[in-house]
Design an enzyme around this catalytic site. Structure first.
Site, PDB file in Angstrom:
ATOM      1  CB  VAL A  21      -5.983  19.932  56.954  1.00 51.48           C
ATOM      2  CG1 VAL A  21      -5.130  20.505  55.828  1.00 51.48           C
ATOM      3  CG2 VAL A  21      -5.151  19.563  58.166  1.00 51.48           C
ATOM      4  CE  LYS A  22     -12.646  25.896  53.619  1.00 49.87           C
ATOM      5  NZ  LYS A  22     -13.120  27.230  53.974  1.00 49.87           N
ATOM      6  CB  ILE A  23      -6.799  20.464  50.892  1.00 43.85           C
ATOM      7  CG1 ILE A  23      -5.864  20.273  52.093  1.00 43.85           C
ATOM      8  CG2 ILE A  23      -6.032  20.297  49.583  1.00 43.85           C
ATOM      9  CD1 ILE A  23      -5.051  18.982  52.070  1.00 43.85           C
TER      10      ILE A  23
ATOM     11  CB  THR B  87     -10.933  30.290  58.646  1.00 40.66           C
ATOM     12  OG1 THR B  87      -9.949  29.258  58.504  1.00 40.66           O
ATOM     13  CG2 THR B  87     -11.368  30.376  60.102  1.00 40.66           C
TER      14      THR B  87
END
Ligand code: E4P
Length: 226
Positions: free
Chosen positions: A82-84, A27
């Protein structure tokens, strides 16, 4: 190559799971906004529908805040990743989170140099954006191929996730290059299965079978009813 959907649409994710081939979801803030649902219930539901990794993006560019958000996202579900974004502060947060055993997908990668930094920071996934590079007249698949080659040469454990895939040829080429994951919108996922010769062949076999059936004697019950 594992197939992921790039969506926050629950119906699309359920359909992908039903096909038996969906291994995860990515997402981003744009997709979450488009879904028009409460953030926590939405991401919890996505994580419960799909067994594999679900990337959920943090916001802002303060390392401390990114780390705090990352720690909280990982509490949402066992499969939450976790998307960073690939900024200096994002890399620093990736290092801290990965040292704590938290899985980080480093996103918005547009160069092999950035991909090396992400791997060195301990990223679990690197996301090069193929289609967005094509959009600016740069070869997105070439970037993907460079990253796959460099990661293999260096023995990096970071998974290469081919992102921003816009059509089936992107998906096939990503698989050929050895990408670990390909993520795509549902319309690309659907396009993978479609072929006019499959449709016309299926139609003809179905018609021929119906004509032949009365002359074939006893059939297994399920074939008789089909
Ligand atoms: C990946 O994780 C991104 O969410 C995505 O692939 C971006 O794709 P787009 O360029 O089609 O928005």
């Amino acid at each position: 190559m594992k197939l992921f959907l790039d969506t926050a649409d629950l119906d699309e994710i359920r359909e992908g799971v039903r096909w038996g081939v969906l291994k995860g979801v990515t997402t981003n803030p744009s997709l979450i906004g488009k879904a028009e649902q409460g953030f926590l219930p939405l991401v919890k539901e996505i994580c419960s529908i799909v067994e594999g990794d679900v990337s959920i993006e943090v916001s802002g560019d303060d390392t401390g805040s990114l780390v705090d958000q990352g720690r909280e996202i990982t509490q949402i579900a066992d499969n939450a990743v976790v998307k960073i974004a690939l900024t200096p502060n994002g890399l620093a947060a990736t290092r801290r989170l990965s040292d704590e055993g938290i899985k980080v997908n480093v996103t918005l990668c547009f160069s092999p140099a950035q991909a090396i930094l992400a791997a060195e920071a301990g990223a679990y996934i690197i996301s090069p954006f193929v289609g967005r590079l094509d959009d600016v007249a740069t070869d997105g698949l070439r970037l993907l191929s460079d990253i796959c080659e460099i990661y293999a040469a260096q023995g990096y454990g970071t998974q290469v996730l081919a992102a921003s895939l816009r059509h089936p040829v992107h998906v096939v080429e990503a698989a050929r290059m050895g990408a670990d994951i390909g993520t795509m919108p549902f319309k690309v996922f659907e396009a993978l299965v479609k072929h006019p010769l499959t449709d016309s062949g299926f139609k003809r076999f179905t018609e021929d079978w119906e004509k032949a059936k009365p002359h074939l004697g006893e059939l297994p019950p399920s074939m008789q009813e089909a």
